[in-house]
Design a protein around this motif. Structure first.
Motif, PDB file in Angstrom:
ATOM      1  N   LEU A 136      31.471  -0.110  11.434  1.00  0.00           N
ATOM      2  CA  LEU A 136      32.214   1.084  11.060  1.00  0.00           C
ATOM      3  C   LEU A 136      33.529   1.122  11.834  1.00  0.00           C
ATOM      4  O   LEU A 136      34.585   1.474  11.288  1.00  0.00           O
ATOM      5  CB  LEU A 136      31.393   2.350  11.351  1.00  0.00           C
ATOM      6  CG  LEU A 136      32.095   3.688  11.079  1.00  0.00           C
ATOM      7  CD1 LEU A 136      32.485   3.800   9.605  1.00  0.00           C
ATOM      8  CD2 LEU A 136      31.203   4.868  11.490  1.00  0.00           C
ATOM      9  N   GLY A 137      33.464   0.710  13.115  1.00  0.00           N
ATOM     10  CA  GLY A 137      34.676   0.611  13.923  1.00  0.00           C
ATOM     11  C   GLY A 137      35.659  -0.389  13.340  1.00  0.00           C
ATOM     12  O   GLY A 137      36.874  -0.134  13.297  1.00  0.00           O
ATOM     13  N   VAL A 138      35.154  -1.534  12.878  1.00  0.00           N
ATOM     14  CA  VAL A 138      36.016  -2.542  12.241  1.00  0.00           C
ATOM     15  C   VAL A 138      36.670  -1.953  10.989  1.00  0.00           C
ATOM     16  O   VAL A 138      37.863  -2.169  10.723  1.00  0.00           O
ATOM     17  CB  VAL A 138      35.206  -3.807  11.880  1.00  0.00           C
ATOM     18  CG1 VAL A 138      36.044  -4.761  11.028  1.00  0.00           C
ATOM     19  CG2 VAL A 138      34.720  -4.503  13.139  1.00  0.00           C
ATOM     20  N   LEU A 139      35.886  -1.187  10.220  1.00  0.00           N
ATOM     21  CA  LEU A 139      36.402  -0.566   9.002  1.00  0.00           C
ATOM     22  C   LEU A 139      37.513   0.437   9.325  1.00  0.00           C
ATOM     23  O   LEU A 139      38.535   0.493   8.643  1.00  0.00           O
ATOM     24  CB  LEU A 139      35.252   0.128   8.259  1.00  0.00           C
ATOM     25  CG  LEU A 139      35.457   0.427   6.771  1.00  0.00           C
ATOM     26  CD1 LEU A 139      35.721  -0.848   5.994  1.00  0.00           C
ATOM     27  CD2 LEU A 139      34.237   1.155   6.216  1.00  0.00           C
ATOM     28  N   VAL A 275      39.966   4.878  17.961  1.00  0.00           N
ATOM     29  CA  VAL A 275      38.688   5.343  17.400  1.00  0.00           C
ATOM     30  C   VAL A 275      37.800   4.155  17.072  1.00  0.00           C
ATOM     31  O   VAL A 275      36.605   4.124  17.410  1.00  0.00           O
ATOM     32  CB  VAL A 275      38.930   6.205  16.139  1.00  0.00           C
ATOM     33  CG1 VAL A 275      37.599   6.535  15.454  1.00  0.00           C
ATOM     34  CG2 VAL A 275      39.660   7.490  16.503  1.00  0.00           C
ATOM     35  N   GLY A 276      38.373   3.144  16.398  1.00  0.00           N
ATOM     36  CA  GLY A 276      37.588   1.964  16.021  1.00  0.00           C
ATOM     37  C   GLY A 276      37.069   1.212  17.223  1.00  0.00           C
ATOM     38  O   GLY A 276      35.907   0.795  17.254  1.00  0.00           O
ATOM     39  N   LEU A 277      37.926   1.028  18.242  1.00  0.00           N
ATOM     40  CA  LEU A 277      37.495   0.335  19.456  1.00  0.00           C
ATOM     41  C   LEU A 277      36.406   1.136  20.164  1.00  0.00           C
ATOM     42  O   LEU A 277      35.446   0.561  20.695  1.00  0.00           O
ATOM     43  CB  LEU A 277      38.682   0.111  20.383  1.00  0.00           C
ATOM     44  CG  LEU A 277      38.401  -0.651  21.686  1.00  0.00           C
ATOM     45  CD1 LEU A 277      37.842  -2.037  21.397  1.00  0.00           C
ATOM     46  CD2 LEU A 277      39.671  -0.768  22.526  1.00  0.00           C
ATOM     47  N   GLY A 278      36.537   2.462  20.162  1.00  0.00           N
ATOM     48  CA  GLY A 278      35.499   3.311  20.759  1.00  0.00           C
ATOM     49  C   GLY A 278      34.160   3.119  20.074  1.00  0.00           C
ATOM     50  O   GLY A 278      33.110   3.041  20.733  1.00  0.00           O
TER      51      GLY A 278
END
Length: 300
Positions: A136-139, A275-278
């Motif tokens: 989901l983070g990658v997305l 946000v994605g890295l988190g």
């Protein structure tokens, strides 16, 4: 300084060095193609590893190891550094450094997923949940927050970045059964990979003069990221009384890397990247929890 403090010193030094590589990749790729960067950095890394063996008085062991393990060295060298870095640098050439490096951190989870078909290991519920959170983070990163539209900022770049995690995870799965001493094994991998990438560059017409800035960047990437830092990390893992204490230091790297990308390259850090890295780091932390619990239960 006691052993644990030395372990922290080596571990932090390795993490600080790794935090600079996304910036170094992007700067070097402004002067070199991905294949050229692989070729020059592989050459400098091989020189660094040979220097390490010479300093350890173990250079003579290389000939014996070469005779015994040339097949494994050829296969693993073709995987890493040849194929892995060729794909990774292609991703960095297409994506902002912040996005490529964030996606690259999902390799540990990819390794867990690959272990299911390759090693016949069961997929735990927590691993599946961690996978959902990470990807989901990658997305979020790939679409820059436009999840519902599913419009990737650079679909090819995201695909190359994810493919690189597959190669890196596969390398470490096959490497787990490697009976070679780590520094000797890595040196042999680079020894076999160098002619492969030279041939690749020759066939693709990339054996041509390049800017000195590119060569300097490749020297930094090869000697530091692929050579000396690996030995520092190995030393830290040998000295520490707790592998988890050192392994957890790696979570500092993506945050420091983002700071350097902003300060040196001047990339504005997207909210979607944070946000994605988190999410990716949360998924990786969740994946580590069962290991800690199992270790605690065993210790009690």
């Amino acid at each position: 300084m006691n052993r644990q403090k030395k372990a922290y010193a080596y571990g932090l030094s390795a993490v600080l060095a790794w935090s600079t590589v996304a910036t170094a990749f992007k700067i070097s790729l402004a002067h070199l193609s991905p294949a050229q960067l692989v070729m020059y950095s592989t050459a400098f890394s091989l020189l660094a590893l040979l220097a390490i063996l010479l300093g350890q008085g173990r250079l003579g062991e290389l000939k014996t190891a070469l005779r015994r393990h040339w097949r494994r060295s050829l296969i693993l060298g073709a995987l890493n550094p040849f194929a892995y870095y060729l794909i990774l640098f292609q991703a960095y050439s297409l994506l902002p450094a912040q996005e490529a490096q964030a996606i690259n951190y999902t390799w540990a989870l990819t390794m867990t997923l690959l272990a299911v078909p390759l090693l016949k290991q069961p997929l735990k519920g927590r691993d599946a949940l961690a996978a959902l959170i990470c990807y989901l983070g990658v997305l979020v990163i790939g679409t820059r927050g436009e999840l519902l539209a599913l419009q990737f900022s650079n679909l090819a770049g995201v695909a190359w970045a994810l493919f690189s995690t597959l190669l890196w995870a596969g390398y470490w799965i096959f490497n787990a059964r490697d009976e070679r001493e780590p520094v000797l094994g890595l040196t042999l991998n680079f020894l076999f990979a160098l002619p492969l990438i030279v041939i690749w560059c020759a066939l693709s017409g990339e054996l041509r003069p390049v800017a000195w800035q590119g060569v300097a960047g490749a020297a930094y990437v090869g000697a530091l990221e692929m050579g000396f830092t690996f030995v520092m990390w190995l030393t830290a893992m040998k000295l520490t009384s707790s592998t988890a204490k050192i392994a957890n230091l790696i979570f500092l790297s993506p945050l420091l890397s983002l700071l350097l990308i902003w300060l040196i390259i001047g990339e504005p850090i997207f909210g979607s990247t944070l946000v994605g890295l988190g999410l990716i780091l949360s998924g990786l932390l969740l994946q580590k929890l069962p290991v800690r619990n199992a270790a605690a239960a065993h210790a009690s």
